[in-house]
Write an enzyme that holds these catalytic residues in place. Structure first.
Site, mmCIF file in Angstrom:
data_model
loop_
_atom_site.group_PDB
_atom_site.id
_atom_site.type_symbol
_atom_site.label_atom_id
_atom_site.label_comp_id
_atom_site.label_asym_id
_atom_site.label_seq_id
_atom_site.Cartn_x
_atom_site.Cartn_y
_atom_site.Cartn_z
ATOM 1 N N SER A 13 66.871 89.269 -15.539
ATOM 2 C CA SER A 13 66.088 90.226 -16.338
ATOM 3 C C SER A 13 65.130 91.032 -15.457
ATOM 4 C CB SER A 13 65.275 89.466 -17.393
ATOM 5 O OG SER A 13 64.340 88.617 -16.742
ATOM 6 N N TYR A 44 62.879 89.143 -20.968
ATOM 7 C CA TYR A 44 63.904 88.857 -21.977
ATOM 8 C C TYR A 44 63.455 87.692 -22.874
ATOM 9 C CZ TYR A 44 67.803 91.510 -19.756
ATOM 10 O OH TYR A 44 68.635 92.474 -19.257
ATOM 11 N N GLY A 45 62.677 86.781 -22.266
ATOM 12 C CA GLY A 45 62.426 85.478 -22.887
ATOM 13 C C GLY A 45 61.638 85.491 -24.180
ATOM 14 N N CYS A 75 69.456 83.746 -14.376
ATOM 15 C CA CYS A 75 68.434 83.844 -15.412
ATOM 16 C C CYS A 75 68.733 82.777 -16.459
ATOM 17 C CB CYS A 75 68.502 85.252 -16.017
ATOM 18 S SG CYS A 75 67.367 85.528 -17.381
ATOM 19 N N ASN A 76 67.835 81.832 -16.617
ATOM 20 C CA ASN A 76 68.057 80.768 -17.611
ATOM 21 C C ASN A 76 68.158 81.347 -19.020
ATOM 22 O OD1 ASN A 76 67.313 77.866 -16.250
ATOM 23 N ND2 ASN A 76 66.219 79.542 -15.288
ATOM 24 N N CYS A 184 62.844 78.600 -15.465
ATOM 25 C CA CYS A 184 62.965 80.062 -15.467
ATOM 26 C C CYS A 184 62.941 80.478 -14.011
ATOM 27 C CB CYS A 184 61.797 80.695 -16.223
ATOM 28 S SG CYS A 184 61.613 82.482 -15.961
ATOM 29 N N THR A 185 63.821 81.403 -13.647
ATOM 30 C CA THR A 185 63.961 81.722 -12.217
ATOM 31 C C THR A 185 62.759 82.492 -11.656
ATOM 32 O OG1 THR A 185 65.284 83.675 -12.797
ATOM 33 C CG2 THR A 185 66.477 81.644 -12.253
HETATM 34 N N1 DGL Z 1 64.097 84.837 -15.110
HETATM 35 C C1 DGL Z 1 64.457 84.537 -16.423
HETATM 36 C C2 DGL Z 1 64.804 83.091 -16.680
HETATM 37 O O1 DGL Z 1 65.267 82.433 -15.784
HETATM 38 C C3 DGL Z 1 63.940 85.259 -17.601
HETATM 39 C C4 DGL Z 1 62.579 85.764 -17.643
HETATM 40 C C5 DGL Z 1 62.358 86.713 -18.778
HETATM 41 O O2 DGL Z 1 62.811 87.843 -18.675
HETATM 42 O O3 DGL Z 1 61.719 86.297 -19.761
HETATM 43 O O4 DGL Z 1 64.654 82.607 -17.771
#
Ligand code: DGL
Length: 257
Positions: A13, A44-45, A75-76, A184-185
């Protein structure tokens, strides 16, 4: 037909997936990487699942116009929302997702207290429910952290602002958690701040290394591993050169981890 000389596309994201890219480059330096971050639409989360799926599919469609041999959804949140649909839609493509590193944490601390920090979308997803059922743990605490991603996107991962943000979330756990899973990455970039708030004793787990190993295994399996000079392209949906600078900084930053 995937070619050995194709790119490994790495998607997130925003800039968070660079914590996975680092691990990929470490174990497969001879590959061509194309990193795409959708920072214009991050985070995104905190979005509804349907929207996360649409944004992910839109980004993947664009990446597939290029010469891609594998897709790493770094991205999780996007993995939880969209990986099943992506695999159905592109059955020929190697599609690797990431999930919170719960298994190694509960294996190392079967009787310890374990925290799992992730975005609201990951925490409410069916995928996480399945993971929790596979690794039941009596002392597990789910810790949502909406707002953390925005600070990392703003280049503030290792700053007093991050400490101030994390204090109300993590200070109550200081000295009480054996393990904290960074689900979350984006979160690995906040490790120095997490340590300042949580203290030195909690063992931190993240899924980047495992995801990189799985990617290598899948490429090897299909004889698609390349040992060339290696290359890396950063692209982002945000039309701002600063975001590409941040990508480079995060990839090389010494304080991370
Ligand atoms: N880096 C993302 C993850 O691993 C998402 C972060 C987001 O956009 O909320 O969940």
């Amino acid at each position: 037909m995937a070619e050995r000389s194709g790119h490994i596309a790495v998607f997130d994201s925003g800039v968070g997936g660079i914590s996975v890219l680092r691990e990929l480059v470490k174990i497969m330096p001879g590959e061509r990487y194309l990193y795409f971050g959708d920072s214009a639409n991050a985070p995104y989360g905190t979005r509804p699942t349907q929207e996360i799926c649409q944004l992910t599919e839109q980004a993947v469609e664009q990446l597939l116009q290029r010469n891609i041999k594998a897709l790493v959804v770094a991205c999780n949140t996007a993995t939880a929302a969209a990986i099943d649909r992506l695999r159905q839609r592109y059955p020929e493509l190697i599609v690797i997702g990431i999930e919170p590193a719960l298994k190694p944490a509960v294996t190392q601390f079967p009787n310890g207290s374990v925290g799992l920090m992730a975005t609201p979308a990951t925490l409410r997803g069916e995928k996480l429910k399945r993971l929790l059922n596979q690794h039941p743990h009596s002392q597990l605490c789910l810790i949502p952290a909406p707002g953390l991603v925005e600070l990392v996107e703003a280049g503030l991962a290792n700053t007093p602002q991050m400490d101030a943000f994390l204090t109300p979330i993590l200070a109550p756990f200081a000295g009480k958690l054996d393990a904290l899973v960074l689900g979350c990455t984006h979160y690995p970039f906040a490790i120095p701040a997490i340590r300042r708030v949580l203290g030195p004793d909690t063992v931190l787990f993240d899924g980047g290394e495992g995801t990189a190993r799985e990617t290598k295994r899948r490429l090897l399996q299909q004889d698609l591993l390349e040992e060339g000079p290696g290359s890396l392209i950063f692209e982002n949906s945000l039309p701002d050169p600063k975001i590409l600078e941040l990508c480079k900084t995060l990839l090389t930053e010494a304080s991370y981890g």
